[in-house]
Design an enzyme around this catalytic site. Structure first.
Site, PDB file in Angstrom:
ATOM      1  CG  ASP A  64      -2.146  -0.852   0.979  1.00 38.22           C
ATOM      2  OD1 ASP A  64      -2.855  -1.018   0.047  1.00 38.22           O
ATOM      3  OD2 ASP A  64      -2.606  -1.688   2.017  1.00 38.22           O
ATOM      4  N   GLY A  65       1.998   1.348   0.746  1.00 38.09           N
ATOM      5  CA  GLY A  65       2.774   2.595   0.613  1.00 38.09           C
ATOM      6  C   GLY A  65       3.223   2.702  -0.602  1.00 38.09           C
ATOM      7  CG  ASN A 136      -3.396   6.253   3.133  1.00 38.54           C
ATOM      8  OD1 ASN A 136      -4.384   5.998   2.767  1.00 38.54           O
ATOM      9  ND2 ASN A 136      -2.883   5.656   4.149  1.00 38.54           N
ATOM     10  CG  ASP A 137      -3.045   9.021   7.178  1.00 41.27           C
ATOM     11  OD1 ASP A 137      -1.893   9.031   7.083  1.00 41.27           O
ATOM     12  OD2 ASP A 137      -3.678   7.738   7.593  1.00 41.27           O
ATOM     13  CG  ASP A 165      -2.265  10.869  22.933  1.00 45.82           C
ATOM     14  OD1 ASP A 165      -2.279  11.593  24.192  1.00 45.82           O
ATOM     15  OD2 ASP A 165      -2.379   9.622  23.354  1.00 45.82           O
ATOM     16  CE1 TYR A 178      -2.997   6.136  14.484  1.00 46.10           C
ATOM     17  CE2 TYR A 178      -1.382   7.766  13.654  1.00 46.10           C
ATOM     18  CZ  TYR A 178      -2.030   7.085  14.798  1.00 46.10           C
ATOM     19  OH  TYR A 178      -1.718   7.371  16.029  1.00 46.10           O
ATOM     20  CG  LEU A 180     -10.707   1.148  10.445  1.00 47.59           C
ATOM     21  CD1 LEU A 180     -12.241   1.542  10.660  1.00 47.59           C
ATOM     22  CD2 LEU A 180     -10.631  -0.060   9.530  1.00 47.59           C
ATOM     23  CB  SER A 181      -6.121   1.895  13.768  1.00 42.72           C
ATOM     24  OG  SER A 181      -5.822   1.141  13.007  1.00 42.72           O
TER      25      SER A 181
END
Length: 277
Positions: A64-65, A136-137, A165, A178, A180-181
């Site tokens: 994916d990266g 992506n983000d 954080d 990330y 979603l996590s």
């Protein structure tokens, strides 16, 4: 049709998969160009971009990266991209290794295109302005066990101070990463929106927010005791300082993903999530 194939040498299977893809495409009457150095910085990357610009399609072979990295360059050059999975999950991949027999569809024109929204991130600091593009983000985070203080405003409205954080600003493509996590929603990647997700906020409000695609999200860094970092699509982090300002907005360019299968997003999502169980 002239097709550029760019394997990520860091992925063990990528070179052999790239060779197999070239054989299949050459047999179908396509001209293939092997791209080296695309995932490096400086001269190798620039030379790779020149070669890709002379091709009709780019195939990125990796995880994916790798595919996200390639998609951003393809978007800059306005070229469609096909991701061939040589990694683990492969959420952004359009083809798995066992589906290589579908590649002749490219020569036959039997493929469809999905356009994915990208974000433009403008960072204003004492050193001037920097501009980044994300598929992506974008993540703002602090040193280990440090709390981030930041102010968020929508367009030209008043901002609100948050302590957390960190936070994530994701595209629909990045909603399954990330974000979603961290408790963010799953969003179909062909939709146009911006997803803001706080990371462990020190507040009763801990929900993600989806903004309209033309929203400008303005974030100020008023004060912080530790070091802060901005990470774009998992690349090397950029350090932030007190007084810096970031603007997250829809980019004019978009990523063009090639689809050779009939699988929809929800089929892929269920398959990939089950693989991680």
């Amino acid at each position: 049709m002239k097709i550029a194939i760019a394997p990520n040498p860091a992925k063990k299977q990528a070179p052999s998969l790239a060779e197999e893809a070239a054989r299949v495409l050459n047999s179908a009457g396509c001209e293939t160009v092997h791209i080296a150095g695309m995932y490096e910085e400086g001269a190798p990357h620039n030379e790779a971009a020149k070669l890709i610009n002379c091709c009709d399609v780019l195939i990125a072979v990796g995880g994916d990266g790798t595919i996200i990295n390639a998609a951003k360059l393809a978007a800059e050059l306005n070229k469609p991209l096909l991701g061939l999975n040589a990694g683990k999950l492969g959420f952004t991949a359009g083809l798995e290794p066992e589906q290589m027999h579908l590649l002749p569809k490219l020569a036959q024109g039997r493929w469809r295109e999905e356009r994915r929204m990208m974000l433009e991130v403008s960072l204003y600091s004492d050193e001037g302005q920097q501009k980044f593009y994300t598929l992506n983000d974008s993540v703002v985070s602090a040193e280990l066990a440090k709390i981030v203080e930041y102010r968020v405003a929508i367009d030209d409205n008043s901002g609100y101070l948050y302590r957390a954080d960190g936070f994530i600003v994701a595209t629909p493509t990045g909603s399954t990463a990330y974000s979603l996590s961290a408790g963010g929603p799953v969003v179909e990647p062909t939709l146009d929106c911006m997803i803001y997700t706080p990371i462990c906020p020190h507040s009763l409000f801990n929900r993600s927010v989806m903004f309209a695609p033309d929203t400008r999200l303005v974030v100020d860094i008023p004060r912080n005791r530790g070091r802060l970092f901005l990470t774009i699509d998992g690349a090397a982090p950029v350090e932030l300082k007190t007084g810096d300002k970031m603007i997250f907005a829809r980019a004019r360019r978009c990523a063009r993903f090639i689809k050779l299968t009939n699988n929809n997003f929800y089929d892929i999502l269920n398959q990939k999530l089950l693989e991680t169980q």
